[in-house]
Design a protein around this motif. Structure first.
Motif, mmCIF file in Angstrom:
data_model
loop_
_atom_site.group_PDB
_atom_site.id
_atom_site.type_symbol
_atom_site.label_atom_id
_atom_site.label_comp_id
_atom_site.label_asym_id
_atom_site.label_seq_id
_atom_site.Cartn_x
_atom_site.Cartn_y
_atom_site.Cartn_z
ATOM 1 N N ARG A 181 0.837 -1.202 0.000
ATOM 2 C CA ARG A 181 0.000 0.000 0.000
ATOM 3 C C ARG A 181 0.872 1.251 0.000
ATOM 4 O O ARG A 181 0.538 2.270 -0.601
ATOM 5 C CB ARG A 181 -0.885 -0.008 1.252
ATOM 6 C CG ARG A 181 -1.832 1.158 1.380
ATOM 7 C CD ARG A 181 -3.087 0.902 0.609
ATOM 8 N NE ARG A 181 -4.110 1.907 0.851
ATOM 9 C CZ ARG A 181 -5.385 1.755 0.512
ATOM 10 N NH1 ARG A 181 -5.784 0.625 -0.060
ATOM 11 N NH2 ARG A 181 -6.256 2.699 0.736
ATOM 12 N N ALA A 182 1.981 1.174 0.720
ATOM 13 C CA ALA A 182 2.926 2.282 0.814
ATOM 14 C C ALA A 182 4.238 1.715 1.345
ATOM 15 O O ALA A 182 4.311 0.557 1.768
ATOM 16 C CB ALA A 182 2.403 3.381 1.752
ATOM 17 N N VAL A 183 5.285 2.530 1.327
ATOM 18 C CA VAL A 183 6.574 2.130 1.889
ATOM 19 C C VAL A 183 6.920 3.064 3.040
ATOM 20 O O VAL A 183 6.384 4.171 3.162
ATOM 21 C CB VAL A 183 7.701 2.154 0.836
ATOM 22 C CG1 VAL A 183 7.346 1.272 -0.351
ATOM 23 C CG2 VAL A 183 7.993 3.591 0.378
ATOM 24 N N LEU A 184 7.848 2.602 3.886
ATOM 25 C CA LEU A 184 8.394 3.435 4.947
ATOM 26 C C LEU A 184 9.891 3.588 4.722
ATOM 27 O O LEU A 184 10.551 2.641 4.281
ATOM 28 C CB LEU A 184 8.147 2.832 6.331
ATOM 29 C CG LEU A 184 6.682 2.675 6.749
ATOM 30 C CD1 LEU A 184 6.219 1.232 6.515
ATOM 31 C CD2 LEU A 184 6.471 3.054 8.205
ATOM 32 N N VAL A 185 10.420 4.767 5.028
ATOM 33 C CA VAL A 185 11.854 5.002 4.884
ATOM 34 C C VAL A 185 12.434 5.382 6.244
ATOM 35 O O VAL A 185 11.778 6.045 7.052
ATOM 36 C CB VAL A 185 12.158 6.098 3.847
ATOM 37 C CG1 VAL A 185 11.780 5.624 2.447
ATOM 38 C CG2 VAL A 185 11.435 7.402 4.173
ATOM 39 N N GLY A 186 13.671 4.949 6.482
ATOM 40 C CA GLY A 186 14.346 5.237 7.737
ATOM 41 C C GLY A 186 15.679 5.920 7.526
ATOM 42 O O GLY A 186 15.881 7.051 7.946
ATOM 43 N N ARG A 187 16.591 5.236 6.838
ATOM 44 C CA ARG A 187 17.912 5.816 6.623
ATOM 45 C C ARG A 187 17.820 7.153 5.888
ATOM 46 O O ARG A 187 18.500 8.116 6.250
ATOM 47 C CB ARG A 187 18.784 4.838 5.836
ATOM 48 C CG ARG A 187 19.347 3.685 6.673
ATOM 49 C CD ARG A 187 20.059 2.678 5.770
ATOM 50 N NE ARG A 187 20.845 1.693 6.517
ATOM 51 C CZ ARG A 187 20.333 0.605 7.072
ATOM 52 N NH1 ARG A 187 19.019 0.362 6.963
ATOM 53 N NH2 ARG A 187 21.103 -0.233 7.739
ATOM 54 N N ALA A 188 17.009 7.213 4.852
ATOM 55 C CA ALA A 188 16.892 8.463 4.083
ATOM 56 C C ALA A 188 16.456 9.612 4.979
ATOM 57 O O ALA A 188 16.914 10.756 4.825
ATOM 58 C CB ALA A 188 15.910 8.272 2.932
ATOM 59 N N THR A 189 15.559 9.333 5.926
ATOM 60 C CA THR A 189 15.102 10.353 6.865
ATOM 61 C C THR A 189 16.262 10.884 7.691
ATOM 62 O O THR A 189 16.445 12.099 7.837
ATOM 63 C CB THR A 189 14.038 9.764 7.812
ATOM 64 O OG1 THR A 189 12.959 9.243 7.053
ATOM 65 C CG2 THR A 189 13.532 10.817 8.769
ATOM 66 N N PHE A 190 17.065 9.976 8.245
ATOM 67 C CA PHE A 190 18.199 10.383 9.082
ATOM 68 C C PHE A 190 19.207 11.183 8.276
ATOM 69 O O PHE A 190 19.783 12.157 8.770
ATOM 70 C CB PHE A 190 18.858 9.151 9.697
ATOM 71 C CG PHE A 190 18.506 8.933 11.139
ATOM 72 C CD1 PHE A 190 19.476 9.026 12.132
ATOM 73 C CD2 PHE A 190 17.207 8.647 11.515
ATOM 74 C CE1 PHE A 190 19.161 8.822 13.461
ATOM 75 C CE2 PHE A 190 16.880 8.435 12.838
ATOM 76 C CZ PHE A 190 17.854 8.518 13.823
ATOM 77 N N TRP A 191 19.443 10.758 7.023
ATOM 78 C CA TRP A 191 20.410 11.484 6.204
ATOM 79 C C TRP A 191 19.918 12.904 5.914
ATOM 80 O O TRP A 191 20.696 13.855 5.990
ATOM 81 C CB TRP A 191 20.658 10.719 4.911
ATOM 82 C CG TRP A 191 21.285 9.373 5.157
ATOM 83 C CD1 TRP A 191 22.090 9.023 6.208
ATOM 84 C CD2 TRP A 191 21.171 8.205 4.335
ATOM 85 N NE1 TRP A 191 22.478 7.712 6.102
ATOM 86 C CE2 TRP A 191 21.927 7.172 4.974
ATOM 87 C CE3 TRP A 191 20.508 7.905 3.156
ATOM 88 C CZ2 TRP A 191 22.034 5.889 4.434
ATOM 89 C CZ3 TRP A 191 20.611 6.630 2.626
ATOM 90 C CH2 TRP A 191 21.360 5.632 3.256
ATOM 91 N N GLY A 192 18.649 13.054 5.601
ATOM 92 C CA GLY A 192 18.110 14.380 5.385
ATOM 93 C C GLY A 192 18.167 15.221 6.645
ATOM 94 O O GLY A 192 18.511 16.413 6.617
ATOM 95 N N LEU A 193 17.844 14.614 7.775
ATOM 96 C CA LEU A 193 17.849 15.312 9.062
ATOM 97 C C LEU A 193 19.257 15.784 9.411
ATOM 98 O O LEU A 193 19.450 16.912 9.889
ATOM 99 C CB LEU A 193 17.317 14.371 10.140
ATOM 100 C CG LEU A 193 17.065 14.931 11.543
ATOM 101 C CD1 LEU A 193 15.998 16.011 11.504
ATOM 102 C CD2 LEU A 193 16.652 13.818 12.489
ATOM 103 N N ALA A 194 20.251 14.935 9.184
ATOM 104 C CA ALA A 194 21.628 15.297 9.499
ATOM 105 C C ALA A 194 22.115 16.459 8.646
ATOM 106 O O ALA A 194 22.849 17.337 9.117
ATOM 107 C CB ALA A 194 22.548 14.091 9.307
ATOM 108 N N VAL A 195 21.692 16.509 7.402
ATOM 109 C CA VAL A 195 22.172 17.533 6.485
ATOM 110 C C VAL A 195 21.529 18.888 6.765
ATOM 111 O O VAL A 195 22.205 19.919 6.813
ATOM 112 C CB VAL A 195 21.914 17.114 5.024
ATOM 113 C CG1 VAL A 195 22.194 18.270 4.065
ATOM 114 C CG2 VAL A 195 22.785 15.915 4.662
#
Length: 413
Positions: free
Chosen positions: A319-333
């Motif tokens: 139905r949908a996907v969840l992302v984790g690493r991408a979130t942290f990378w965006g947050l760190a930047v």
């Protein structure tokens, strides 16, 4: 951030920003020992290929969908991960606001740096709350009640990572007095913020504000390894919110989830932090979807790095996907803006892939959009078997035509 055009760009930039040992212990990397499950998920998406279609009238495309009755602007949500202050001082507050700006769900981890209530007050986007089942069931009930009172839309229970990898923790161990503690953004008073003022964990001399290693040992040591499918009736008695089970990796468990009335399941190998021998999540997805039925929504996390990956998961029944690493990378930047940007990258790439594949609406994604290596050979063999059975008189003409149609319909799955 103008030169950061892909999720991989954000990964590379965050690797420069975050302390090396912290980056390694959270994310690992492709082919890194201890993170094989993550590598398998990346490999599964790489092996799967889209099947471009042309002249299909897709000048206008629709990427919006809904999850458990909540509309979201596109089929990507933010999955749960502990202590976002490891990436940015505003932690989950910035993540929640970034998700709200992108019009999607943020799933708050029970191990967050900002509390259930603080995050709910931070933004106006839809929120889910993730937790483990602790041995102290009253503690669980109180956490669920707090999430319900704060306006969260669903309870997600993680069931796939009750153990810990001593190999990984030893290999990527960091000195608690090193740059991780002195340079980065973790406020010791916010470690396991949701448990402050709540009796329930056997803390002994440890408590909020103590060093991360001590709290981590206490936290993991209180997971209830005896929780079973039969206990879901108790969990249901604690809340009227939808219940999502995260960590499904087999058809058998998908069937049990359906039979126990779960509202949603997440196909997940815990981002590779669980069993190093686990299959890639996209590989697992078809068998889970086959058993899930129409009343239970199926989501996927693990290995999503591109908009094309999102479409592949939808094509195979998510139905949908969840992302984790991408979130942290965006947050760190770049904090909140970085979170929103990585989500918008996935939205843009999804839209572009839909156009190339002739899909006007994500809700109409189907297995014919994708192919795995060897699909054609397997299809030919299966059709040959049907012909032989038909010629031998073991299949009637009607049975042969029906089976042939079913094989062709699933031929690219």
């Amino acid at each position: 951030m103008s030169d950061l055009l892909t999720i991989e760009d954000f990964e590379a930039r965050s690797r420069e920003i975050l302390p090396r040992q912290l980056f390694d212990v959270i994310f690992g990397g492709y082919g890194v020992s201890g993170f094989e499950g993550n590598s398998h998920s990346l490999d599964a998406f790489e092996r799967c290929r889209t099947r471009p279609r042309v002249m299909t009238s897709v000048g206008t495309r629709h990427v919006g969908t809904s999850v458990l009755g909540t509309p979201i602007s596109f089929p990507v949500m933010i999955g749960p991960a502990g202590n976002h202050q490891r990436a940015h001082p505003e932690g989950e507050l910035a993540t929640a606001r970034g998700a709200a700006a992108a019009g999607t769900v943020f799933t708050l981890s029970v191990g967050s740096a900002y509390s259930i209530e603080e995050v709910a007050e931070a933004g106006d986007g839809p929120l889910w709350f993730q937790m483990y089942i602790f041995r102290n069931r009253e503690l669980c009930r109180r956490l669920i009640g707090r999430a319900e009172d704060a306006g969260y839309k669903a309870i997600m229970v993680t069931v796939d990572h009750l153990g810990r990898s001593r190999e990984r923790e030893t290999r990527f161990a960091y000195d608690k007095h090193s740059e991780h503690r002195t340079i980065r953004t973790i406020d010791p008073a916010r470690i396991q913020k949701n448990f402050q003022g709540m009796a329930g964990l056997d803390l002994d001399d440890a408590g909020p504000g103590t060093d991360p290693e001590t709290w981590s040992d206490v936290y993991h040591g209180n997971f209830d390894g005896e929780f079973t499918w039969a206990d879901l009736a108790w969990l249901r008695s604690c809340t009227s919110l939808p219940i999502v089970i995260k960590g499904i990796q087999t058809a058998e468990d998908a069937l049990l989830a359906r039979e126990t009335g779960v509202d949603g399941i997440v196909v997940s190998n815990h981002g590779g932090h669980g069993s190093p021998d686990s299959k890639g999540t996209l590989e697992i997805l078809p068998e889970v979807v086959d058993q899930a039925g129409s009343l239970m929504e199926v989501y996927l996390d693990g290995g999503v790095r591109k908009g094309a990956d999102v479409l592949k998961a939808l094509a195979l029944g998510a139905r949908a996907v969840l992302v984790g690493r991408a979130t942290f990378w965006g947050l760190a930047v770049d904090g909140q803006e970085g979170v929103t940007t990585v989500l918008e990258i996935l939205r843009r790439e999804l839209d572009e892939t839909m156009m190339l594949c002739g899909l006007a609406d994500v809700r109409n994604a189907s297995p014919g959009l994708v192919a795995f290596p060897g699909d054609s050979a397997r299809l030919v063999d299966a059709l040959g078997d049907l012909v032989r059975l038909h010629h031998a008189g073991d299949l009637s003409e009607e049975e042969f035509r029906s089976a042939k149609q079913a094989l062709l319909a699933a031929g690219h799955r």
